[in-house]
Write an enzyme that holds these catalytic residues in place. Structure first.
Site, PDB file in Angstrom:
ATOM      1  CB  CYS A 134      -3.694   3.388  -1.590  1.00 32.86           C
ATOM      2  SG  CYS A 134      -4.797   4.747  -1.284  1.00 32.86           S
TER       3      CYS A 134
ATOM      4  CE  LYS B 246      -7.398  -0.158   6.250  1.00 27.84           C
ATOM      5  NZ  LYS B 246      -8.078   0.234   5.018  1.00 27.84           N
TER       6      LYS B 246
ATOM      7  CD  GLN C  64      -7.001  -4.638   4.038  1.00 26.52           C
ATOM      8  OE1 GLN C  64      -7.927  -5.334   4.419  1.00 26.52           O
ATOM      9  NE2 GLN C  64      -7.182  -3.393   3.628  1.00 26.52           N
TER      10      GLN C  64
ATOM     11  CG  HIS D  48      -1.908   0.987   1.380  1.00 28.56           C
ATOM     12  ND1 HIS D  48      -1.659   2.278   1.767  1.00 28.56           N
ATOM     13  CD2 HIS D  48      -3.241   0.915   1.183  1.00 28.56           C
ATOM     14  CE1 HIS D  48      -2.791   2.954   1.794  1.00 28.56           C
ATOM     15  NE2 HIS D  48      -3.776   2.149   1.443  1.00 28.56           N
TER      16      HIS D  48
ATOM     17  CG  ASP E 182       0.451  -2.570   5.926  1.00 29.87           C
ATOM     18  OD1 ASP E 182      -0.514  -2.754   6.696  1.00 29.87           O
ATOM     19  OD2 ASP E 182       0.379  -1.865   4.899  1.00 29.87           O
TER      20      ASP E 182
HETATM   21  N1  PMP Z   1      -1.885  -0.848   4.422  1.00 29.16           N
HETATM   22  C1  PMP Z   1      -2.850  -1.577   3.874  1.00 29.16           C
HETATM   23  C2  PMP Z   1      -2.542  -2.961   3.377  1.00 29.16           C
HETATM   24  C3  PMP Z   1      -4.136  -1.067   3.770  1.00 29.16           C
HETATM   25  O1  PMP Z   1      -5.101  -1.787   3.214  1.00 29.16           O
HETATM   26  C4  PMP Z   1      -4.393   0.240   4.256  1.00 29.16           C
HETATM   27  C5  PMP Z   1      -5.774   0.871   4.142  1.00 29.16           C
HETATM   28  N2  PMP Z   1      -6.380   0.706   2.895  1.00 29.16           N
HETATM   29  C6  PMP Z   1      -3.353   0.953   4.833  1.00 29.16           C
HETATM   30  C7  PMP Z   1      -2.113   0.372   4.899  1.00 29.16           C
HETATM   31  C8  PMP Z   1      -3.529   2.343   5.379  1.00 29.16           C
HETATM   32  O2  PMP Z   1      -4.399   2.330   6.456  1.00 29.16           O
HETATM   33  P1  PMP Z   1      -4.952   3.713   7.068  1.00 29.16           P
HETATM   34  O3  PMP Z   1      -5.500   4.482   5.916  1.00 29.16           O
HETATM   35  O4  PMP Z   1      -6.015   3.267   8.038  1.00 29.16           O
HETATM   36  O5  PMP Z   1      -3.818   4.388   7.735  1.00 29.16           O
END
Ligand code: PMP
Length: 429
Positions: free
Chosen positions: A383, A242, A219, A139, A216
């Site tokens: 993203c 999430k 998910q 991401h 990270d």
């Molecule tokens: N890493 C991953 C794999 C994600 O799916 C996301 C959110 N889509 C993020 C990081 C970022 O999370 P946040 O926007 O809650 O900071």
């Protein structure tokens, strides 16, 4: 579906084993509502999840009954708020099996957690010639902070590529991991491909060259059992929103020795021991990294979300999502050869995320049409632009499931996609 044997010869599983998505749906006020006159079919859980009444009540309870700032107040209401806020740390510790509560830092979310590490650890320890190893399936929030840190320190970013099935080229780790590698930053589960990465194996390989590992877990923590001691990672980041919690709160887990050695990123109230005109000293862990008034209600809401998920059982959540992903993959493949699905073929290798395209219909058009049927799916680059480039697309549609989704909702999505394809392609031919 009732999987209890009809013969009655086998003992019935204990009542708590049975999981019913239909039953848990009643805990989520929004899931009983309609969108455009149709029952809401919410399939954008990788972006954010819905909130059960227990979480809403916990936050409302704080605001209505004991709304006060924490840590500093001598009065009972502030002590109650402090206890509620600090008590959540133990819930988080248990959730991810950290050794100690002072290894749990409250932040705003995954993005902030990673930025905290890139600033407090990266800017202090990285130097020219050092390397940070990330992957093409990250991401943006696990890419851009490392690009910034590399730019500022003279370190170099290296990339592990992807196989056609959306899994990591694990062989590349052996090639790219050298004594120059100081950090491996990798997602446990891709928010686009759904791929679940072998973190234990990656940590073992990183250890051989003395590199640290940041996971990270945005998910993974919401959807599957995660044990930081079992993984052996050094840092782990995830977001409350999430996992049925509110926005504005997330967690950075880090090994105590690392947090101890790192300097604070944000300065201000609460993170200090003493402030003098000539300089300041820092508070103990984890407060050294929690400057200013934090997201008190949100932390309390996250605590309620963790209790709620624990009541269901994270392993059962994983099971249900894997079943839904398998069903969605099968139904999407059945739509026709023009459906392209990204990521591993088998549901057991992925989380509850399925990204796809349908012929040459633009994913944004797909999402707009299915919205007419009350179905919420995401379209875009999610993203994760390097993944889009790797697979030669500008965007995909993405359905992502949580434990409250059902096979019937997948059916609604499929019927709606069929209509979308007819609308765009039938009309054009
Ligand atoms: N890493 C991953 C794999 C994600 O799916 C996301 C959110 N889509 C993020 C990081 C970022 O999370 P946040 O926007 O809650 O900071």
């Amino acid at each position: 579906m009732d999987r209890t044997p009809a013969s009655g010869l086998l003992p019935k599983p204990p009542a708590e084993v049975a999981f019913s998505a239909a039953r848990v749906r009643a805990d989520f006020p929004i899931l009983g509502t309609t969108e455009r006159g149709k029952p809401l079919v919410y399939l954008d859980n990788a972006a954010t999840t819905q909130k059960p009444t227990a979480v809403l009540d916990a936050m409302r309870g704080y605001f209505e009954e004991y709304c006060a700032n924490i840590h500093r107040g001598a009065y009972a209401m502030s002590a109650k708020a402090t206890d509620a806020y600090e008590g959540v740390r133990e819930k988080v510790r248990r959730l991810i099996n950290a050794r100690r509560t002072d290894e749990i830092v409250y932040v705003r979310g995954t993005t902030e957690a990673i930025n905290l590490v890139s600033h407090s650890w990266g800017l202090k320890y990285l130097k020219p010639g050092d390397e940070i190893l990330i992957t093409e399936m990250e991401h943006h929030s696990n890419i851009v902070p490392w690009q910034i840190a590399a730019q500022r320190t003279g370190a170099t970013l290296r990339w592990v590529g992807l196989r056609d099935d959306g899994t990591l080229e694990l062989e590349a780790f052996d090639r790219l991991l050298t004594p120059r590698t100081k950090l491996v930053a990798v997602t446990q589960c891709s928010n686009v491909l759904g791929t679940i990465n072998p973190i234990v194996e990656i940590v073992q390989r990183a250890r051989r060259v003395g590199a640290l590992v940041l996971v990270d877990a945005a998910q993974s923590v919401p959807n599957m059992p995660v044990d930081v001691q079992l993984l052996g990672c050094d840092f782990l980041a995830f977001s409350g929103h999430k996992m049925c919690g509110p926005t504005g709160v997330g967690i950075l887990y880090a090994r105590r020795e690392l947090l101890d050695a790192m300097d604070p990123w944000l300065g201000g109230g609460d993170m200090i021991r003493e402030v003098r005109m000539e300089g300041s000293t820092w508070n103990e862990l984890p407060w050294k990294f929690e400057a200013g008034t934090p997201a008190i209600a949100e932390v309390i809401g996250l605590g309620a979300a963790i209790d709620y998920l624990a009541g269901i059982g994270i392993a059962r959540i994983r099971n249900h999502e894997q079943g839904l992903a398998a069903y969605a993959l099968e139904r999407l493949r059945g739509l026709g050869p023009d459906v392209r699905i990204f990521g591993p073929r088998l549901a057991c290798h992925r989380g509850g995320v399925v990204a796809f395209t349908v012929g040459d219909v633009h994913p944004h058009d797909l999402a707009t049409i299915v919205d007419q049927d009350g179905v919420c799916v995401r379209a875009g680059h999610h993203c994760a632009q390097p993944i889009m480039r790797r697979f030669g697309v500008a965007a995909t549609a993405r359905a992502s499931f949580y434990f409250y989704n059902t096979e019937e909702e997948v059916d609604v999505l499929i019927d709606s996609l069929r209509r979308a394809r007819e609308f765009f392609q039938g009309g054009a031919r």
